[in-house]
Design a protein around this motif. Structure first.
Motif, PDB file in Angstrom:
ATOM      1  N   PRO A 106      -9.456  -2.515   9.006  1.00 57.37           N
ATOM      2  CA  PRO A 106      -8.458  -1.664   8.339  1.00 57.37           C
ATOM      3  C   PRO A 106      -9.048  -0.381   7.764  1.00 57.37           C
ATOM      4  O   PRO A 106      -8.467   0.701   7.891  1.00 57.37           O
ATOM      5  N   LEU A 107     -10.231  -0.476   7.150  1.00 58.72           N
ATOM      6  CA  LEU A 107     -10.880   0.715   6.613  1.00 58.72           C
ATOM      7  C   LEU A 107     -11.346   1.642   7.733  1.00 58.72           C
ATOM      8  O   LEU A 107     -11.369   2.859   7.571  1.00 58.72           O
TER       9      LEU A 107
ATOM     10  N   ASN B   9       1.412   5.989   3.488  1.00 59.88           N
ATOM     11  CA  ASN B   9       2.322   6.498   4.515  1.00 59.88           C
ATOM     12  C   ASN B   9       2.336   5.599   5.747  1.00 59.88           C
ATOM     13  O   ASN B   9       3.392   5.358   6.350  1.00 59.88           O
ATOM     14  N   LEU B  10       1.162   5.103   6.101  1.00 55.89           N
ATOM     15  CA  LEU B  10       1.061   4.238   7.283  1.00 55.89           C
ATOM     16  C   LEU B  10       1.812   2.936   7.078  1.00 55.89           C
ATOM     17  O   LEU B  10       2.557   2.482   7.954  1.00 55.89           O
TER      18      LEU B  10
ATOM     19  N   PRO C 220       1.836  -3.180   7.936  1.00 50.58           N
ATOM     20  CA  PRO C 220       0.411  -3.523   7.846  1.00 50.58           C
ATOM     21  C   PRO C 220      -0.270  -3.747   9.193  1.00 50.58           C
ATOM     22  O   PRO C 220      -1.487  -3.596   9.302  1.00 50.58           O
ATOM     23  N   THR C 221       0.502  -4.115  10.224  1.00 55.06           N
ATOM     24  CA  THR C 221      -0.132  -4.362  11.529  1.00 55.06           C
ATOM     25  C   THR C 221      -0.742  -3.093  12.114  1.00 55.06           C
ATOM     26  O   THR C 221      -1.627  -3.173  12.977  1.00 55.06           O
TER      27      THR C 221
END
Length: 290
Positions: A32-33, A55-56, A62-63
Motif C-alpha cells: 500500500p505504501l 482521495n484514492l 481500499p483495494t
C-alpha cells in the motif's frame, strides 16, 4: 525432482528458500505504501501521501492500494530468492581468504550486494514497469486493460521488446550501488546492535527488524532521485531517456521533484526491509537449523 532436496540442503539452497520467504513478507507488508509512493512520484503537484490516500480511498476503495500486486508478488518472491542466493555466493567469493565458518568482511558484503543488485535488475525492470502502469491505471491512458498479463501484452503490442525493458538502464544505476549499501548497512547495523551475532547468528527479532529497516532506509535515501526518474520513465513515453526525463522534470517542477514521496518511501523501506530480513533470518533458523 532429486535435485531439489540436495539443493535445499546446501548452503545456497537454504538462502534461496529463505530469500523467497523474505520477498513475500516484504511485498505484503509494504505494497500500500508503495502504491502511494508511485502516485506521489508521478504527480505534477506536491500533494501529501495522506491527501492521495484519502482521495484514492474515496474514489476507488481500499483495494486500489493493492492494484498490480500480483505481478511483483509472483516475481519478487523468486527475484528476492535469487538476490539472496547470488549475494551469499558472491560475498563469499570476494572473501576467499576468510575461513568458511567466518562471516564475509564488509568489503565482500558490499561487492556481493553490488553485483547481485545489478543482476536482479534484468528481472525486476519489466515487473516494475507493469506494476507502475497498473498502480497508475486511473491516472494515465496507457493501461486500458486490467491485470498484469493484459498490461504486459499491451506494452508488447505498442512498444515491443524495447518497451518491455523501458527503464532497464536507470534500474541498474539505482539497484547496483543501492544493494551494495543495503547489505553492508544490514551487516554493520546488526553487529553494532548485537556484537558477535554475525558469527553466532543468535540475535533477537528486534535486532533483525531494526537492522533490516535501517538498511532499507539508507539504501532508499541514497537511490531515491534515481527511483523518481525510473518511475517517470516507465509511467510515460513522453521522455526520451534518463537525461531528458531529469531535465524536463526539473524544469517544470524544480529540483524538489527528485525527492517527492521520499517520506512515504522511507517509511515503507523500514517496514518492508525489516520484514524481509526478519523472515529471511527466521526461515534459516527454523527450517534449516542444525
Amino acid at each position: 525432482m532429486e535435485f531439489w532436496p540436495e539443493f535445499v540442503a546446501s548452503s545456497t539452497g537454504k538462502e534461496f528458500v529463505a530469500g523467497g520467504f523474505g520477498g513475500t513478507a516484504g511485498i505484503i507488508s509494504g505494497y500500500p505504501l508503495d502504491t502511494l509512493r508511485v502516485m506521489q512520484q508521478n504527480s505534477n503537484n506536491d500533494a501529501s501521501a495522506f491527501t492521495i490516500l484519502r482521495n484514492l480511498l474515496a474514489k476507488q476503495g481500499p483495494t486500489a492500494l493493492y492494484r498490480g500486486m500480483a505481478a511483483p508478488l509472483a516475481s519478487v518472491t523468486f527475484q528476492n530468492a535469487m538476490v539472496f542466493q547470488i549475494y551469499a555466493v558472491l560475498s563469499k567469493a570476494f572473501s576467499s581468504s576468510v575461513s568458511a565458518n567466518d562471516p564475509p568482511p564488509y568489503k565482500g558484503v558490499a561487492l556481493g550486494g553490488f553485483c547481485s543488485g545489478a543482476l536482479q535488475s534484468m528481472l525486476l525492470s519489466p515487473v516494475e514497469l507493469v506494476k507502475i502502469r497498473l498502480q497508475l491505471h486511473n491516472t494515465t491512458t496507457e493501461t486500458q486493460q486490467k491485470g498484469p498479463i493484459g498490461v504486459a501484452k499491451n506494452i508488447w503490442k505498442k512498444e515491443g521488446v524495447r518497451g518491455i525493458y523501458r527503464g532497464l538502464g536507470i534500474t541498474m544505476l539505482r539497484d547496483a550501488p543501492a544493494h551494495g549499501l543495503y547489505f553492508w548497512t544490514y551487516e554493520y547495523a546488526r553487529e553494532r546492535l548485537h556484537p558477535g551475532c554475525r558469527k553466532s547468528c543468535e540475535e533477537r527479532l528486534n535486532t533483525m527488524l531494526v537492522a533490516g529497516g535501517l538498511a532499507g532506509v539508507v539504501s532508499w535515501v541514497f537511490s531515491y532521485p534515481l527511483d523518481v526518474v525510473k518511475t517517470r520513465l516507465q509511467a510515460s513515453r513522453k521522455y526520451n531517456g534518463i537525461v531528458d526525463c531529469v531535465r524536463k522534470s526539473v524544469t517544470e517542477e524544480g529540483y524538489v521533484v527528485l525527492c517527492r514521496g521520499l517520506g512515504t518511501a522511507v517509511t515503507r523501506a523500514f517496514i518492508v526491509n525489516g520484514a524481509i530480513f526478519s523472515a529471511y533470518e527466521i526461515t534459516l533458523r527454523c527450517l534449516f537449523h542444525k
